[in-house]
Write a protein that holds these residues in place. Sequence first.
Motif, PDB file in Angstrom:
ATOM      1  N   VAL A 273       1.292  -1.254   0.442  1.00 36.47           N
ATOM      2  CA  VAL A 273       0.120  -0.038   0.077  1.00 36.47           C
ATOM      3  C   VAL A 273       0.634   1.383  -0.170  1.00 36.47           C
ATOM      4  O   VAL A 273       0.925   1.939  -0.701  1.00 36.47           O
ATOM      5  CB  VAL A 273      -0.970  -0.187   1.523  1.00 36.47           C
ATOM      6  N   GLU A 274       2.112   1.430   1.084  1.00 34.89           N
ATOM      7  CA  GLU A 274       3.095   2.719   1.084  1.00 34.89           C
ATOM      8  C   GLU A 274       3.303   2.906  -0.541  1.00 34.89           C
ATOM      9  O   GLU A 274       3.633   3.251  -1.068  1.00 34.89           O
ATOM     10  CB  GLU A 274       4.224   2.084   1.989  1.00 34.89           C
ATOM     11  N   ARG A 275       3.862   1.736  -1.363  1.00 33.48           N
ATOM     12  CA  ARG A 275       4.374   1.166  -2.704  1.00 33.48           C
ATOM     13  C   ARG A 275       3.658   2.197  -3.483  1.00 33.48           C
ATOM     14  O   ARG A 275       4.039   3.046  -4.360  1.00 33.48           O
ATOM     15  CB  ARG A 275       4.887   0.342  -3.323  1.00 33.48           C
ATOM     16  N   VAL A 277       1.207   4.437  -3.194  1.00 36.09           N
ATOM     17  CA  VAL A 277       0.620   5.560  -2.719  1.00 36.09           C
ATOM     18  C   VAL A 277       2.118   7.139  -3.492  1.00 36.09           C
ATOM     19  O   VAL A 277       2.244   7.153  -3.606  1.00 36.09           O
ATOM     20  CB  VAL A 277       0.752   6.132  -1.182  1.00 36.09           C
ATOM     21  N   ILE A 278       3.207   6.004  -2.822  1.00 35.87           N
ATOM     22  CA  ILE A 278       4.254   6.596  -2.847  1.00 35.87           C
ATOM     23  C   ILE A 278       4.542   6.926  -4.832  1.00 35.87           C
ATOM     24  O   ILE A 278       5.355   7.773  -5.406  1.00 35.87           O
ATOM     25  CB  ILE A 278       5.883   5.458  -2.614  1.00 35.87           C
ATOM     26  N   ARG A 279       4.004   5.352  -5.183  1.00 37.86           N
ATOM     27  CA  ARG A 279       3.872   5.758  -7.223  1.00 37.86           C
ATOM     28  C   ARG A 279       3.338   6.437  -7.412  1.00 37.86           C
ATOM     29  O   ARG A 279       3.934   7.206  -8.510  1.00 37.86           O
ATOM     30  CB  ARG A 279       3.341   4.239  -7.348  1.00 37.86           C
ATOM     31  N   SER A 280       2.005   6.722  -7.010  1.00 35.77           N
ATOM     32  CA  SER A 280       0.848   7.451  -7.134  1.00 35.77           C
ATOM     33  C   SER A 280       1.538   8.952  -7.499  1.00 35.77           C
ATOM     34  O   SER A 280       1.471  10.181  -8.659  1.00 35.77           O
ATOM     35  CB  SER A 280      -0.788   7.776  -6.674  1.00 35.77           C
ATOM     36  N   ILE A 281       2.171   9.680  -6.054  1.00 37.65           N
ATOM     37  CA  ILE A 281       2.525  10.963  -5.936  1.00 37.65           C
ATOM     38  C   ILE A 281       4.186  11.418  -6.976  1.00 37.65           C
ATOM     39  O   ILE A 281       4.272  11.868  -7.028  1.00 37.65           O
ATOM     40  CB  ILE A 281       3.354  10.607  -4.514  1.00 37.65           C
ATOM     41  N   LYS A 282       4.804  10.428  -7.009  1.00 35.96           N
ATOM     42  CA  LYS A 282       5.696  10.069  -8.291  1.00 35.96           C
ATOM     43  C   LYS A 282       5.200  10.456  -9.415  1.00 35.96           C
ATOM     44  O   LYS A 282       5.787  10.974 -10.708  1.00 35.96           O
ATOM     45  CB  LYS A 282       6.905   9.776  -8.644  1.00 35.96           C
ATOM     46  N   VAL A 293       4.910  15.188   5.126  1.00 38.77           N
ATOM     47  CA  VAL A 293       6.015  14.036   5.490  1.00 38.77           C
ATOM     48  C   VAL A 293       7.354  14.805   4.262  1.00 38.77           C
ATOM     49  O   VAL A 293       7.511  15.180   3.640  1.00 38.77           O
ATOM     50  CB  VAL A 293       5.978  12.515   4.568  1.00 38.77           C
ATOM     51  N   GLU A 294       8.861  14.385   5.451  1.00 38.97           N
ATOM     52  CA  GLU A 294      10.202  14.936   4.823  1.00 38.97           C
ATOM     53  C   GLU A 294      10.153  14.093   3.868  1.00 38.97           C
ATOM     54  O   GLU A 294      10.651  14.802   2.755  1.00 38.97           O
ATOM     55  CB  GLU A 294      11.185  15.389   5.688  1.00 38.97           C
ATOM     56  N   LYS A 298       9.418   6.909   2.587  1.00 42.34           N
ATOM     57  CA  LYS A 298       9.397   6.853   3.946  1.00 42.34           C
ATOM     58  C   LYS A 298       8.069   7.449   3.796  1.00 42.34           C
ATOM     59  O   LYS A 298       8.075   6.788   5.901  1.00 42.34           O
ATOM     60  CB  LYS A 298      10.365   7.602   5.367  1.00 42.34           C
ATOM     61  N   ILE A 299       7.413   7.174   3.101  1.00 44.68           N
ATOM     62  CA  ILE A 299       5.572   7.308   3.608  1.00 44.68           C
ATOM     63  C   ILE A 299       5.014   6.383   4.523  1.00 44.68           C
ATOM     64  O   ILE A 299       5.480   4.802   3.791  1.00 44.68           O
ATOM     65  CB  ILE A 299       4.633   7.304   2.958  1.00 44.68           C
TER      66      ILE A 299
END
Length: 406
Positions: A273-275, A277-282, A293-294, A298-299
């Motif tokens: 799930v974290e991955r 979200v990270i992919r969508s942000i990218k 988050v910084e 690391k989300i």
Amino acid sequence: MSKVVKGSFELMKKLNVEAILKVIKNNGSLSRADIAKLTGLTPASVTNITKILIESDYLIERGIGESSGGRPPIILEINIKARYIIGVSIGVGSIDVVLTDLGAEIVAKKSIYIDESNVSEEYVFANLVNLINEVVEISEIDRNKIVGIGVAMHGVVNPTLGISQYAPYYNWENVNVKSVLEEKFEYPVFLDNDVRAIALGESLFGAAKRIDNFVAINISNGIGAGIIIDNKPYYGVDYSAGEIGHMVVEQDGALCNCGNYGCLESVASNRSVERKVIRSIKQGAKTLLTNEVEDIEKISIRDISIAASKGDELSITVLKETARYIGVGISGLVNILNPKLIVLVGEIFEQDKIMIKTLSEVVKKRGLKISSENVKILKSDLGENAAVIGAATLVIQEVFKGREFM
Ligand SMILES: [Zn+2]
């Protein structure tokens, strides 16, 4: 007295202790006369056994009950501070240790992180032994009042032998956790798989109290189910029942650790799930998370959950999508087992309104009518302590079975 006769006498005492503790536990408090009525034991045996239990501190005489004409009876209660238990959770990336009383109330707790690069038996056990000693020390509980160590272990576990058969995160095979700890401490050690221990904890102290047929589902970086049938854990022939993480929920889905494609774990574990979200942000998705988050790499599932509670659309969408996959997995379980209750454990259920609503819709739509309409789906009462309380419960259930009186 021959050995056989002595053995059967001890067994009889144990069974009587178990019967008496059980009725008092279920009723809160009882007079000796009520205990005799409810257990079917003779008043003389009740007097005898309760005397032993009072002397060993398990029961306390409290106040005076209502009189039914004659002298008002004395009421007996369980003293949950009579003994203490060490509960250990050896999980993916961390070890938690607690000290609890007989009511699973946590007196002291400590945790450490275990990095993937340092998972040797020597290192892990050395740290675990220190951690247990520290917890006992800060609790300030008399070591003589501690009756056992319960361990909830990630991976495949043989509870009869106390062996971790396979723990993927630690790269362990056939490690005898029970004998290692019993060498270091003077207490008996009880080991089980983490999700089965969680289910046991929920059944004694959590959301599944007095429910004989239910399933606890634990979602972290792995996904598993602890199945309780007719009030007993279901193990399977090789102790590996409940691996719902590897139920296929998406044909042609992503590759899973197990080598198959589209497993529930490959789309609904915290990491996946974290991955996502990270992919969508990218890929340019707008989200509150970029401000919160910084480092987006690391989300965590907790960040996603918090963002969802603030109305973040990306987080809500991903959580709902995940809930639908979990719903597919649960509907399979519900069709096969027809449980009364599903208890959900894990940080991903923090936003339980979004999650439970969405996955319940899928269960109702996909499951067979009777079983899916009647099944209840709830978040765990024990929260982040579910595994350690489950671990302590492995010992507590033995205490209430009169193990000390054998
Ligand atoms: Zn798999």
